[in-house]
Design a protein around this motif. Structure first.
Motif, short mmCIF file in Angstrom:
data_model
loop_
_atom_site.label_atom_id
_atom_site.label_comp_id
_atom_site.label_asym_id
_atom_site.label_seq_id
_atom_site.Cartn_x
_atom_site.Cartn_y
_atom_site.Cartn_z
N SER A 14 35.07 34.29 37.97
CA SER A 14 36.26 34.87 38.59
C SER A 14 35.94 35.87 39.70
O SER A 14 36.62 35.91 40.72
CB SER A 14 37.15 35.53 37.54
OG SER A 14 37.69 34.55 36.69
N HIS A 36 46.67 33.54 36.96
CA HIS A 36 46.02 33.26 35.67
C HIS A 36 46.94 32.34 34.88
O HIS A 36 48.14 32.59 34.77
CB HIS A 36 45.76 34.53 34.86
CG HIS A 36 45.13 34.23 33.54
ND1 HIS A 36 43.82 33.80 33.43
CD2 HIS A 36 45.63 34.24 32.30
CE1 HIS A 36 43.56 33.58 32.16
NE2 HIS A 36 44.64 33.84 31.44
N SER A 65 46.15 38.90 28.87
CA SER A 65 45.79 38.47 30.23
C SER A 65 46.65 39.17 31.28
O SER A 65 46.17 39.46 32.38
CB SER A 65 45.87 36.96 30.37
OG SER A 65 47.18 36.50 30.16
N LEU A 69 45.06 41.03 34.42
CA LEU A 69 45.50 40.61 35.75
C LEU A 69 46.06 41.79 36.53
O LEU A 69 45.75 41.97 37.72
CB LEU A 69 46.55 39.50 35.60
CG LEU A 69 46.92 38.68 36.82
CD1 LEU A 69 45.70 38.00 37.42
CD2 LEU A 69 47.97 37.65 36.45
N ARG A 72 43.22 43.99 37.83
CA ARG A 72 42.57 43.42 39.02
C ARG A 72 43.49 43.54 40.25
O ARG A 72 43.01 43.82 41.35
CB ARG A 72 42.16 41.99 38.78
CG ARG A 72 41.03 41.91 37.77
CD ARG A 72 40.54 40.52 37.59
NE ARG A 72 39.60 40.48 36.47
CZ ARG A 72 38.44 39.87 36.51
NH1 ARG A 72 38.05 39.25 37.60
NH2 ARG A 72 37.66 39.86 35.45
N GLU A 73 44.77 43.34 40.05
CA GLU A 73 45.71 43.46 41.16
C GLU A 73 45.70 44.89 41.71
O GLU A 73 45.64 45.09 42.93
CB GLU A 73 47.12 43.08 40.71
CG GLU A 73 48.16 43.20 41.81
CD GLU A 73 49.56 42.93 41.32
OE1 GLU A 73 50.40 42.53 42.15
OE2 GLU A 73 49.85 43.14 40.11
N ALA A 86 49.92 39.26 41.89
CA ALA A 86 49.37 38.65 40.69
C ALA A 86 50.45 37.81 40.03
O ALA A 86 51.59 38.25 39.89
CB ALA A 86 48.85 39.72 39.74
N GLN A 88 51.24 34.96 36.72
CA GLN A 88 50.76 34.40 35.45
C GLN A 88 51.74 33.34 35.00
O GLN A 88 52.95 33.48 35.14
CB GLN A 88 50.66 35.50 34.39
CG GLN A 88 50.15 34.97 33.06
CD GLN A 88 49.89 36.08 32.06
OE1 GLN A 88 49.04 36.91 32.30
NE2 GLN A 88 50.62 36.08 30.97
#
Length: 157
Positions: A14, A36, A65, A69, A72-73, A86, A88
């Motif tokens: 990733s 994701h 998750s 996520l 990371r965003e 982001a 999902q």
């Protein structure tokens, strides 16, 4: 504005996917969409009690998750220099990624390869190869991260 869709699974691959997708987004003044896909377990039984447990497992996976996520965003929004979002979803990875590519009007999909064997891909399938065959836009496949080669033990004579 162009869109780069980067499906990630939080594996070692990733980070490489994000790096390549970010470079592509910067080069094209595009938005980076991280995606994701939570994949529900495959059911091979018709028992209702198992179904309830699977729904709980999926819900836990979705919450876990979503947190990763979001982390990371936030990190990318501080440093990316391009718009980042982001996303999902839950479902089969290839179909879900293709659906998101259509919804976001993605110009590119940047996906990682785990480097599994052809035998593994035959039985379990490969998300990258499924996307290459069915995606509505070009697919950039990022090879798996290199693993350090182990030194061969020398024999003492």
């Amino acid at each position: 504005m162009k869109t780069i869709l980067a499906p990630i699974d939080f594996s070692n691959a990733s980070n490489a996917v994000i790096k390549v997708a970010l470079a592509l987004a910067r080069a094209h003044s595009a938005r980076l969409s991280l995606l994701h896909v939570v994949q529900p377990p495959v059911l091979i039984s018709e028992y209702g009690a198992i179904m309830t447990n699977i729904q709980e497992i999926v819900a836990i996976s979705e919450r876990t998750s979503a947190k990763e996520l979001a982390k990371r965003e936030r990190s990318l929004k501080r440093s990316a220099g391009v718009p980042v979002e982001a996303l999902q979803t839950t479902g089969a990875p290839v179909a879900s990624i293709i659906e998101q590519a259509k919804q976001t009007k993605a110009d590119y999909i940047v996906v990682g390869s785990h480097g599994h064997s052809a035998l593994y891909d035959l039985f379990a399938g490969s998300t990258a190869s499924g996307l290459i065959r069915r995606a509505p836009c070009p697919v950039v496949v990022v090879p798996p991260p290199a693993t350090p080669k182990k030194k061969k033990a020398s024999r003492v004579r």
